[in-house]
Design an enzyme around this catalytic site. Structure first.
Site, PDB file in Angstrom:
ATOM      1  N   ARG A  51      91.091 -13.570   7.154  1.00  0.00           N
ATOM      2  CA  ARG A  51      91.755 -12.753   6.149  1.00  0.00           C
ATOM      3  C   ARG A  51      93.268 -12.703   6.304  1.00  0.00           C
ATOM      4  O   ARG A  51      94.011 -12.882   5.331  1.00  0.00           O
ATOM      5  CB  ARG A  51      91.263 -11.290   6.203  1.00  0.00           C
ATOM      6  N   THR A  52      93.734 -12.420   7.500  1.00  0.00           N
ATOM      7  CA  THR A  52      95.173 -12.157   7.643  1.00  0.00           C
ATOM      8  C   THR A  52      95.972 -13.425   7.350  1.00  0.00           C
ATOM      9  O   THR A  52      96.907 -13.416   6.543  1.00  0.00           O
ATOM     10  CB  THR A  52      95.476 -11.631   9.060  1.00  0.00           C
ATOM     11  N   LYS A  80     101.450 -26.902  25.632  1.00  0.00           N
ATOM     12  CA  LYS A  80     102.214 -27.612  26.679  1.00  0.00           C
ATOM     13  C   LYS A  80     103.005 -26.626  27.529  1.00  0.00           C
ATOM     14  O   LYS A  80     103.780 -27.021  28.385  1.00  0.00           O
ATOM     15  CB  LYS A  80     103.187 -28.604  26.035  1.00  0.00           C
ATOM     16  N   ARG A 101     100.280 -14.009  14.919  1.00  0.00           N
ATOM     17  CA  ARG A 101      99.185 -13.338  15.636  1.00  0.00           C
ATOM     18  C   ARG A 101      99.106 -13.948  17.028  1.00  0.00           C
ATOM     19  O   ARG A 101      99.206 -15.168  17.184  1.00  0.00           O
ATOM     20  CB  ARG A 101      97.856 -13.543  14.910  1.00  0.00           C
TER      21      ARG A 101
HETATM   22  N1   CP Z   1      91.000  -7.954   9.431  1.00  0.00           N
HETATM   23  C1   CP Z   1      91.438  -9.067  10.054  1.00  0.00           C
HETATM   24  O1   CP Z   1      92.429  -9.056  10.779  1.00  0.00           O
HETATM   25  O2   CP Z   1      90.684 -10.171   9.808  1.00  0.00           O
HETATM   26  P1   CP Z   1      90.988 -11.621  10.382  1.00  0.00           P
HETATM   27  O3   CP Z   1      90.795 -11.560  11.881  1.00  0.00           O
HETATM   28  O4   CP Z   1      89.980 -12.517   9.706  1.00  0.00           O
HETATM   29  O5   CP Z   1      92.397 -11.974  10.045  1.00  0.00           O
END
Ligand code: CP
Length: 304
Positions: A51-52, A80, A101
């Site tokens: 999603r994100t 690396k 992320r």
């Molecule tokens: N809600 C959420 O962060 O989903 P993802 O891990 O799929 O991005």
């Protein structure tokens, strides 16, 4: 504002502006379809996501911009041994804005220190997930019309569930909000949230392990999965993973206007039968995520 690392980087007024903008985009997407022409978003995902990452990418494309990036650390030079600071410094030459992320808490903050473009925390370890919180707030706003006077049940893995931590930080700023924290004792909310937010600001909260006994009090039920990837021990995960499975019979005493949220992915915490219940909001929530991220990109890029 240059970066979004924690939801507290945004004040209540800025959150309201983003929600109003997301609502406008949702109603008239064509009006925004060229706003980011010539701009690039880099999505640096050192951890899995559906999603994100994809809603960020869809958001940028729908604003007329372009996207570069990677979806796993093994396909970047992190494999690396390159540091987050160096990675972000270099990608600042290639993109106008970065969504990152990372499994390590604080990595997006470290990135922000060496970046010359805005950095968005798209989830850092078990710490924070501010754009999920914007998604959750936009969904609550659409379902309830505001945030004051709500009783919110947060259920599941409250220890490692970063979406819960960010959501408490955000909702704690509204009037007469009450939290019911529902988890096994091994997965209770971290002490820093209790002491530095709930107790510090005198916010009413209850801790319990019994979901059904508190169901009738809830305006919002926010279910979460047990975060397997944060456990040190698989046996503990197996023992705790099905602590809460929401089934129709557990909703017998629930309010008729309860809103059931879940950041997704769902594993086994909500039975698929609930998907047909008009109170289930979690797929709408995932859809809302794209529009609020469009609004955030426009704000951080200072696009009129
Ligand atoms: N809600 C959420 O962060 O989903 P993802 O891990 O799929 O991005």
């Amino acid at each position: 504002m240059k970066n979004l690392i924690s939801i507290t980087d945004l004040d209540v007024k800025e959150i309201e502006e983003l929600i109003i903008l997301a609502d406008k985009i949702m109603k008239n997407p064509v009006a925004y379809s060229q706003k980011c022409q010539g701009k690039k978003l880099a999505t640096l995902f050192f951890e899995p996501s559906t999603r994100t990452r994809l809603s960020f990418e869809a958001a940028m494309y729908e604003l007329g911009g372009n996207v570069i990036g990677f979806s796993e650390s093994n396909s970047s030079s992190a494999a690396k041994g390159e540091s987050v600071a160096d990675t972000v410094k270099v990608i600042s030459y290639y993109a106008d804005i970065i969504a990152m992320r990372h499994p390590k808490e604080g990595a997006p903050l470290v990135g922000a220190m060496s970046a010359s473009v805005p950095i968005i925390n798209a989830g850092d370890g078990g710490h924070n997930h501010p754009t999920q919180t914007l998604t959750d707030l936009f969904t609550i706003y659409r379902e309830k019309g505001g945030f004051d006077n709500l009783t919110i049940g947060l259920c599941g893995d409250l220890k490692f569930g970063r979406t819960v931590h960010s959501l408490i930080l955000a909702l704690a700023r509204y009037k007469n909000v009450k939290f019911i924290l529902i988890s096994p004792w091994e997965l209770t909310i971290p002490d820093y949230i209790k002491h530095e937010v709930l107790k510090k600001y005198n916010i009413e909260y209850v801790e319990t392990s019994d979901l059904v006994s508190v169901m009738n009090a809830l305006d919002i039920l926010y279910m979460t999965r047990v975060q397997r990837e944060r456990f040190f021990n698989e046996a503990d995960y197996i023992r705790l993973k099905d602590s809460y499975v929401l089934t129709p019979n557990k909703l017998e005493n629930a309010k008729k206007d309860l809103s059931i949220l879940h950041p997704l992915p769902r594993v086994n915490e909500i039975s698929v039968e609930i998907d047909r219940d008009s109170r289930a909001c979690y797929f709408k929530q995932a859809q809302n995520g794209k529009y609020i991220r469009m609004a955030l990109i426009l704000k951080l890029l200072e696009v009129e």
